[in-house]
Design a protein around this motif. Structure first.
Motif, PDB file in Angstrom:
ATOM      1  N   THR A 678       0.747  -1.245  -0.010  1.00  9.93           N
ATOM      2  CA  THR A 678       0.067  -0.044  -0.002  1.00  9.93           C
ATOM      3  C   THR A 678       0.839   1.298   0.068  1.00  9.93           C
ATOM      4  O   THR A 678       0.600   2.343  -0.639  1.00  9.93           O
ATOM      5  CB  THR A 678      -0.883  -0.045   1.164  1.00  9.93           C
ATOM      6  N   LEU A 679       2.058   1.135   0.798  1.00  9.96           N
ATOM      7  CA  LEU A 679       2.776   2.419   0.804  1.00  9.96           C
ATOM      8  C   LEU A 679       3.459   2.734  -0.553  1.00  9.96           C
ATOM      9  O   LEU A 679       3.633   3.870  -0.799  1.00  9.96           O
ATOM     10  CB  LEU A 679       4.135   1.833   1.802  1.00  9.96           C
ATOM     11  N   PHE A 680       3.797   1.779  -1.429  1.00  8.45           N
ATOM     12  CA  PHE A 680       4.342   1.814  -2.607  1.00  8.45           C
ATOM     13  C   PHE A 680       3.390   2.599  -3.574  1.00  8.45           C
ATOM     14  O   PHE A 680       3.622   3.761  -4.212  1.00  8.45           O
ATOM     15  CB  PHE A 680       4.367   0.526  -3.176  1.00  8.45           C
ATOM     16  N   ASP A 681       1.892   2.247  -3.491  1.00  3.02           N
ATOM     17  CA  ASP A 681       1.034   2.804  -4.243  1.00  3.02           C
ATOM     18  C   ASP A 681       0.760   4.447  -3.774  1.00  3.02           C
ATOM     19  O   ASP A 681       0.673   5.279  -4.715  1.00  3.02           O
ATOM     20  CB  ASP A 681      -0.435   2.169  -4.131  1.00  3.02           C
ATOM     21  N   ILE A 682       0.899   4.768  -2.566  1.00  2.00           N
ATOM     22  CA  ILE A 682       0.637   5.983  -1.939  1.00  2.00           C
ATOM     23  C   ILE A 682       1.765   6.889  -2.540  1.00  2.00           C
ATOM     24  O   ILE A 682       1.545   7.935  -2.963  1.00  2.00           O
ATOM     25  CB  ILE A 682       0.265   6.031  -0.388  1.00  2.00           C
ATOM     26  N   ILE A 683       2.992   6.226  -2.247  1.00  2.58           N
ATOM     27  CA  ILE A 683       4.204   7.168  -2.405  1.00  2.58           C
ATOM     28  C   ILE A 683       4.254   7.445  -4.145  1.00  2.58           C
ATOM     29  O   ILE A 683       4.343   8.516  -4.693  1.00  2.58           O
ATOM     30  CB  ILE A 683       5.443   6.436  -2.079  1.00  2.58           C
ATOM     31  N   ALA A 684       3.624   6.381  -4.848  1.00  2.00           N
ATOM     32  CA  ALA A 684       3.765   6.272  -6.523  1.00  2.00           C
ATOM     33  C   ALA A 684       2.789   7.541  -6.781  1.00  2.00           C
ATOM     34  O   ALA A 684       3.173   8.117  -7.768  1.00  2.00           O
ATOM     35  CB  ALA A 684       3.419   5.198  -7.141  1.00  2.00           C
ATOM     36  N   GLN A 685       1.940   7.743  -5.850  1.00  2.00           N
ATOM     37  CA  GLN A 685       0.802   8.815  -6.401  1.00  2.00           C
ATOM     38  C   GLN A 685       1.293  10.174  -5.892  1.00  2.00           C
ATOM     39  O   GLN A 685       0.907  11.028  -6.511  1.00  2.00           O
ATOM     40  CB  GLN A 685      -0.754   8.333  -5.898  1.00  2.00           C
ATOM     41  N   ASP A 686       1.771  10.161  -4.883  1.00  2.00           N
ATOM     42  CA  ASP A 686       1.864  11.666  -4.218  1.00  2.00           C
ATOM     43  C   ASP A 686       3.269  12.049  -4.466  1.00  2.00           C
ATOM     44  O   ASP A 686       3.438  13.362  -4.818  1.00  2.00           O
ATOM     45  CB  ASP A 686       1.904  11.572  -2.702  1.00  2.00           C
ATOM     46  N   ASN A 687       4.292  11.448  -4.892  1.00  2.00           N
ATOM     47  CA  ASN A 687       5.711  11.886  -5.137  1.00  2.00           C
ATOM     48  C   ASN A 687       5.895  12.190  -6.780  1.00  2.00           C
ATOM     49  O   ASN A 687       5.943  11.662  -7.483  1.00  2.00           O
ATOM     50  CB  ASN A 687       6.468  10.858  -4.997  1.00  2.00           C
ATOM     51  N   LYS A 688       5.886  13.614  -6.820  1.00  2.00           N
ATOM     52  CA  LYS A 688       5.893  14.126  -8.045  1.00  2.00           C
ATOM     53  C   LYS A 688       7.138  13.916  -8.631  1.00  2.00           C
ATOM     54  O   LYS A 688       7.342  14.058  -9.944  1.00  2.00           O
ATOM     55  CB  LYS A 688       5.283  15.412  -8.079  1.00  2.00           C
ATOM     56  N   ALA A 689       8.191  13.787  -7.966  1.00  2.00           N
ATOM     57  CA  ALA A 689       9.470  13.717  -8.415  1.00  2.00           C
ATOM     58  C   ALA A 689       9.620  12.520  -9.097  1.00  2.00           C
ATOM     59  O   ALA A 689      10.677  12.352  -9.967  1.00  2.00           O
ATOM     60  CB  ALA A 689      10.411  13.647  -7.080  1.00  2.00           C
ATOM     61  N   ILE A 690       8.511  11.547  -8.975  1.00  2.00           N
ATOM     62  CA  ILE A 690       8.662  10.299  -9.900  1.00  2.00           C
ATOM     63  C   ILE A 690       8.583  10.776 -11.343  1.00  2.00           C
ATOM     64  O   ILE A 690       8.988  10.083 -12.203  1.00  2.00           O
ATOM     65  CB  ILE A 690       7.643   9.243  -9.621  1.00  2.00           C
ATOM     66  N   ASP A 691       7.673  11.491 -11.561  1.00  2.00           N
ATOM     67  CA  ASP A 691       7.576  12.111 -13.024  1.00  2.00           C
ATOM     68  C   ASP A 691       8.232  13.692 -13.065  1.00  2.00           C
ATOM     69  O   ASP A 691       7.805  14.676 -13.179  1.00  2.00           O
ATOM     70  CB  ASP A 691       6.131  12.335 -13.313  1.00  2.00           C
ATOM     71  N   LYS A 692       9.640  13.399 -12.973  1.00  2.00           N
ATOM     72  CA  LYS A 692      10.387  14.833 -13.091  1.00  2.00           C
ATOM     73  C   LYS A 692      10.163  15.561 -14.199  1.00  2.00           C
ATOM     74  O   LYS A 692      10.313  16.697 -14.045  1.00  2.00           O
ATOM     75  CB  LYS A 692      11.830  14.359 -12.863  1.00  2.00           C
ATOM     76  N   PRO A 693      10.240  15.087 -15.466  1.00  2.00           N
ATOM     77  CA  PRO A 693       9.986  15.905 -16.569  1.00  2.00           C
ATOM     78  C   PRO A 693       8.693  16.880 -16.557  1.00  2.00           C
ATOM     79  O   PRO A 693       8.685  17.777 -16.641  1.00  2.00           O
ATOM     80  CB  PRO A 693      10.020  15.001 -17.660  1.00  2.00           C
ATOM     81  N   LYS A 694       7.669  16.144 -16.081  1.00  2.00           N
ATOM     82  CA  LYS A 694       6.319  16.826 -15.994  1.00  2.00           C
ATOM     83  C   LYS A 694       6.232  17.894 -14.787  1.00  2.00           C
ATOM     84  O   LYS A 694       5.753  18.681 -15.025  1.00  2.00           O
ATOM     85  CB  LYS A 694       5.052  15.934 -15.655  1.00  2.00           C
ATOM     86  N   GLU A 695       7.090  17.491 -13.454  1.00  2.00           N
ATOM     87  CA  GLU A 695       7.111  18.393 -12.276  1.00  2.00           C
ATOM     88  C   GLU A 695       7.901  19.545 -12.699  1.00  2.00           C
ATOM     89  O   GLU A 695       7.541  20.532 -12.291  1.00  2.00           O
ATOM     90  CB  GLU A 695       7.870  17.719 -11.245  1.00  2.00           C
ATOM     91  N   LEU A 696       9.164  19.477 -13.597  1.00  2.00           N
ATOM     92  CA  LEU A 696       9.735  20.495 -14.083  1.00  2.00           C
ATOM     93  C   LEU A 696       8.700  21.751 -14.894  1.00  2.00           C
ATOM     94  O   LEU A 696       9.233  22.854 -14.969  1.00  2.00           O
ATOM     95  CB  LEU A 696      11.029  20.335 -14.893  1.00  2.00           C
ATOM     96  N   LEU A 697       7.987  21.060 -15.713  1.00  2.00           N
ATOM     97  CA  LEU A 697       7.130  21.617 -16.764  1.00  2.00           C
ATOM     98  C   LEU A 697       6.392  22.437 -15.883  1.00  2.00           C
ATOM     99  O   LEU A 697       5.990  23.761 -16.069  1.00  2.00           O
ATOM    100  CB  LEU A 697       6.598  20.900 -17.678  1.00  2.00           C
ATOM    101  N   GLU A 698       5.756  21.970 -14.980  1.00  2.00           N
ATOM    102  CA  GLU A 698       4.775  22.853 -13.991  1.00  2.00           C
ATOM    103  C   GLU A 698       5.414  23.877 -13.251  1.00  2.00           C
ATOM    104  O   GLU A 698       5.081  24.989 -13.217  1.00  2.00           O
ATOM    105  CB  GLU A 698       4.168  21.570 -12.960  1.00  2.00           C
ATOM    106  N   GLU A 699       6.538  23.519 -12.787  1.00  2.00           N
ATOM    107  CA  GLU A 699       7.406  24.529 -11.830  1.00  2.00           C
ATOM    108  C   GLU A 699       7.647  25.926 -12.954  1.00  2.00           C
ATOM    109  O   GLU A 699       7.720  26.867 -12.577  1.00  2.00           O
ATOM    110  CB  GLU A 699       8.647  24.008 -11.640  1.00  2.00           C
ATOM    111  N   LEU A 700       8.120  25.595 -14.248  1.00  2.00           N
ATOM    112  CA  LEU A 700       8.435  26.546 -15.335  1.00  2.00           C
ATOM    113  C   LEU A 700       7.366  27.498 -15.511  1.00  2.00           C
ATOM    114  O   LEU A 700       7.191  28.543 -15.545  1.00  2.00           O
ATOM    115  CB  LEU A 700       8.845  25.801 -16.600  1.00  2.00           C
ATOM    116  N   LEU A 701       6.133  26.743 -15.774  1.00  2.00           N
ATOM    117  CA  LEU A 701       4.818  27.519 -15.975  1.00  2.00           C
ATOM    118  C   LEU A 701       4.295  28.340 -14.899  1.00  2.00           C
ATOM    119  O   LEU A 701       3.745  29.358 -14.988  1.00  2.00           O
ATOM    120  CB  LEU A 701       3.929  26.464 -16.557  1.00  2.00           C
ATOM    121  N   ILE A 702       4.502  27.681 -13.747  1.00  2.00           N
ATOM    122  CA  ILE A 702       4.010  28.573 -12.480  1.00  2.00           C
ATOM    123  C   ILE A 702       4.770  29.680 -12.362  1.00  2.00           C
ATOM    124  O   ILE A 702       4.469  30.814 -11.780  1.00  2.00           O
ATOM    125  CB  ILE A 702       4.072  27.603 -11.325  1.00  2.00           C
TER     126      ILE A 702
END
Length: 802
Positions: A678-702
């Motif tokens: 269950t912990l794996f599912d929660i962390i996979a869902q909450d941890n944006k760093a897992i999708d680093k390219p998308k996270e960086l795009l969001e940071e840039l646009l914000i």
């Protein structure tokens, strides 16, 4: 054929006559296209268990270019001289002294066969000096074999056969000291001119004396050398030998078992050194008129250093010596590289440890150590300078092995001393583990401590488990519980450390977890490099004056705590997310102060036992259980759903989960491993760093959304970061390079592949940029897909006020 058969029978008959009771064995020779002499001498199969060859078998083997060997039977000994000139000298000496023997000429020298039925026993040795100054190899009774001369052994033949009963091996041909340890020493026989014969003979006799050679053998050896190896005796009458021998025989041989010196492990203090009143002295000699020698004792050091052991590093060709000396009643032991005893600069460093070494006596001490190694059989052993997996073994400070764990410095020594045991496995489980197993983050953290030793066998790269939450939520407590698996809380390190320190501790612990507390104390600029350095599993390459240093390696888990995730410090490094399991929540929920008080009290009394027992059981049963790991790995990979970063993290989750399964199997510890799933599912869902390219795009646009003055709408801003045209946002390459840094190309490629940016084709190649006109000017831009802006919930359309 009949003539050849008769010749073979004659070869065997001579071997049986010269070596009564010998066994003929098969050697490789130059058969099967072998051309190496060293291989040709090797037996085929286990020669000790082989049957004695018949003449027919020997004939067949010789026709196939094999050689044959003859074993050394009881009652015979073979002396091998590998120098042709020295071998001929010995042959002439034996004939001159009327010693009955057999002789075989070899390609490199001579072999001599004697009787050997009396004491003392002689070991099989190589390149040892005898009392007449000739170096020999020995092949004692019932030990080894020799190549027997045949038609296939060019340059090897029977030189002489004694018709009389063989004489016993003369005492002056017994091995005295190992010439391989005194390669810089040469005894210049034969003496062909007048030269320094007296001095050379005295030096050789002194060495014999330092080896505690019996007086009668020294005298016999000196007289034989004088008689057979000194050709011009015009100004060197035999009467000069008496004062020379008297000077040598007056020298005292200091034994290590004398109560006044208390020197363990060494048989002889080498001449010209001696022990007087527990201090090291040297006997200095000089020739005087009339042929005598004058001596006096001069103090070298106020202590008597002893080489206790010679230790060879199991992992690499490196030799250490364990020194011991008495310092004001206390016995001091110090481990030093072999080079320390041969280099003045390094030897003087031991003065910091209380050793009586300085600029004045360093040269004499180096000579003393060299002679001690030459004239003593030092106890030999093995050592490692780190713990964890060492070749095919696993070193733990509390597990008995055939080698010593000897850290190279005080920092590593502190870590070794922290591996202690208190309490029992049952008490640790009851008083510590059972209290935390219902808290998923803490459970995962502690299981990762066990899992660290599995990485080597599972071929998993090093990774980091990072526990982050706000202040005073139990992070350090969780880290100390993880430390209690293997020992005391002294295993916990502060994050206030240098990059080199992290490297060295990682390499020393090797397979055991590296525990780092409070990333807030670290230099933020170094945290990203810490992540990459550790997860790479290899230290930084460093040069030396002659090449490069040995690169240290490790395969373990780093357990860290902090108020901010390590992922945040490496925000623009997409690879960091695939190296860190981030547990971003309080390790303990709904507990009061009594919970922590009970935990700390239990940790004081219970630590180390569970890790050691887990290790023992794992080593005993790992071949049986390791195949089960791959089912766990496949389970977590399937949950990754193709996400590249999550797939890598799934290997780490599988490793920790597998450690939990082994704990249940080996030690019967009850826990709910579904909580990890269950912990794996929660962390996979909450941890944006897992999708680093998308996270960086969001940071840039914000960032752009909060700084629209840098967006070119109708009028050009001072610093153009983006354009707004056709209801979407277009980014300038210069801004992307500034924001993304070194990973710009990789991130832009990922955006393009995932459809975050609009693509076009240039020269049949897909690219993410295009040339556009805006407000009459041309720009090269990267256009963001409008659907991504809608998904993120941003609208950059300019609202014009009337």
């Amino acid at each position: 054929m009949i003539e050849a058969a008769n010749l073979t029978e004659e070869i065997i008959a001579v071997a049986k006559r010269l070596l009564p009771g010998t066994k003929i064995i098969k050697l490789k020779g130059y058969s099967a296209r072998n051309s190496e002499y060293s291989k040709a001498k090797h037996p085929i199969g286990k020669w000790k268990d082989a049957n004695d060859l018949t003449s027919d078998q020997v004939e067949i083997f010789l026709n196939k270019k094999h050689w044959i060997g003859a074993t050394i039977p009881a009652g015979r000994i073979v002396i091998d001289v590998d120098e042709e000139e020295k071998g001929l000298l010995l042959k002439e000496l034996l004939e001159g002294e009327g010693i009955h023997h057999h002789a075989i000429k070899t390609p490199n020298g001579y072999q001599f066969i004697f009787a050997k039925s009396s004491e003392p026993k002689i070991k099989q040795v190589s390149k040892h000096f005898t009392a007449i100054g000739i170096k020999v190899d020995t092949k004692p009774p019932e030990s080894g074999y020799i190549v027997w001369p045949t038609k296939n052994t060019e340059g090897r033949f029977i030189l002489t056969q004694s018709i009389d009963r063989l004489d016993e091996l003369p005492n002056y041909l017994h091995p005295v000291w190992n010439g391989e340890k005194t390669k810089d020493y040469d005894f210049p026989i034969p003496f062909t001119d007048q030269g320094a014969r007296n001095t050379s003979l005295y030096e050789f006799a002194r060495r014999l004396r330092s080896c505690d050679t019996p007086i009668d053998i020294i005298e016999a050896g000196v007289h034989l050398i004088y008689e057979h190896f000194i050709y011009d005796k015009t100004d060197f009458p035999v009467s000069d030998l008496k004062p020379l021998l008297n000077s040598v025989l007056k020298l005292e041989v200091s034994k290590s078992d004398r109560k006044s010196t208390s020197m363990p492990g060494i048989q002889v203090i080498p001449i010209p050194y001696k022990v007087i009143n527990n201090a090291l002295y040297k006997t200095e000699s000089k020739a005087i008129r009339g042929g005598g020698v004058e001596t006096r004792d001069v103090m070298v050091a106020r202590q008597v250093p002893i080489i206790k052991r010679e230790l060879h590093n199991v992992e690499r060709p490196q030799v250490y010596y364990e020194l011991t000396w008495n310092d004001r009643g206390s016995q001091v032991n110090e481990l030093v590289p072999a080079g320390t005893l041969a280099t003045k600069k390094d030897l003087i460093q031991l003065a910091d440890k209380g050793f009586a070494c300085n600029d004045n006596n360093a040269k004499q001490l180096i000579d003393y150590f060299d002679k001690m190694l030459a004239f003593n059989e030092i106890d030999r052993g093995y050592m490692v300078d780190r713990i964890g997996h060492i070749k095919k073994d696993l070193a733990h400070p509390l597990l008995a092995k055939n080698y010593d764990i000897l850290p190279g410095d005080q920092g590593e020594q502190q870590l070794v001393e922290a591996f202690q045991i208190s309490g029992t496995v049952e008490e640790w489980v009851k008083n510590v583990f059972d209290r935390i197993k219902s808290h998923p983050n803490a459970l995962f953290f502690v299981l990762a401590s066990f899992a660290s030793i599995l990485l080597h066998d599972l071929k998993i790269d090093p990774f980091i488990v990072d526990l982050t939450s706000s202040t005073s939520k139990g992070k350090t407590t969780a880290l100390k519980i993880a430390a209690s698996v293997w020992g005391t809380s002294e295993l916990v390190n502060e994050f206030n450390a240098t990059k080199v320190s992290i490297e060295r501790k990682s390499a020393f612990l090797n397979s055991f977890p590296l525990l780092m507390d409070d990333s807030r104390k670290a230099d933020e600029k170094l945290l990203q490099s810490f992540v990459y350095t550790f997860s790479g599993g290899k230290s930084k390459g460093r040069g030396t004056l002659s090449g490069s240093q040995r690169e240290q390696t490790w395969r373990n888990i780093m357990l860290t705590t902090g108020e901010v995730s390590l992922n945040e410090y490496a925000a623009k490094a997409g690879g960091a997310a695939a190296r860190i399991i981030s547990l971003s929540d309080s390790p303990f929920k709904n507990v009061d102060h009594t919970f922590f008080a009970q935990i700390y009290e239990s940790l004081e009394q219970n630590h180390g036992a569970v890790g050691l027992e887990f290790l023992k059981q794992y080593q005993k049963h790992k071949d049986e259980y390791i195949p089960q790991f791959y089912r766990t790995k496949d389970h977590y990979i399937s949950k990754s759903q193709g996400n590249e970063v999550l797939t890598r993290l799934s290997l780490y989750y599988a490793t920790v989960h597998f450690a939990g399964r082994l704990l249940k199997e080996f030690l019967g510890i009850e826990m709910d491993l579904k909580a990890l799933d269950t912990l794996f599912d929660i962390i996979a869902q909450d941890n944006k760093a897992i999708d680093k390219p998308k996270e960086l795009l969001e940071e840039l646009l914000i960032q752009l959304d909060s700084s629209r003055r840098d967006i070119y709408y109708d009028y050009p801003p001072n610093n153009i970061k983006a354009l707004y045209r056709n209801d979407t946002l277009c980014l300038t390459p210069a801004f992307l390079k500034e924001f993304l840094g070194p990973e710009e190309k990789m991130i832009r490629r990922e955006w393009m592949e995932r459809g975050f940016t609009v693509t076009s084709f240039r020269n049949d190649r897909k690219v993410d940029y295009q040339l556009v006109k805006h407000q009459g000017s041309s720009f090269r831009i990267v256009q963001i897909n409008r659907e991504i802006l809608d998904e993120i919930g941003l609208d950059f359309k300019e609202v014009k006020t009337k």
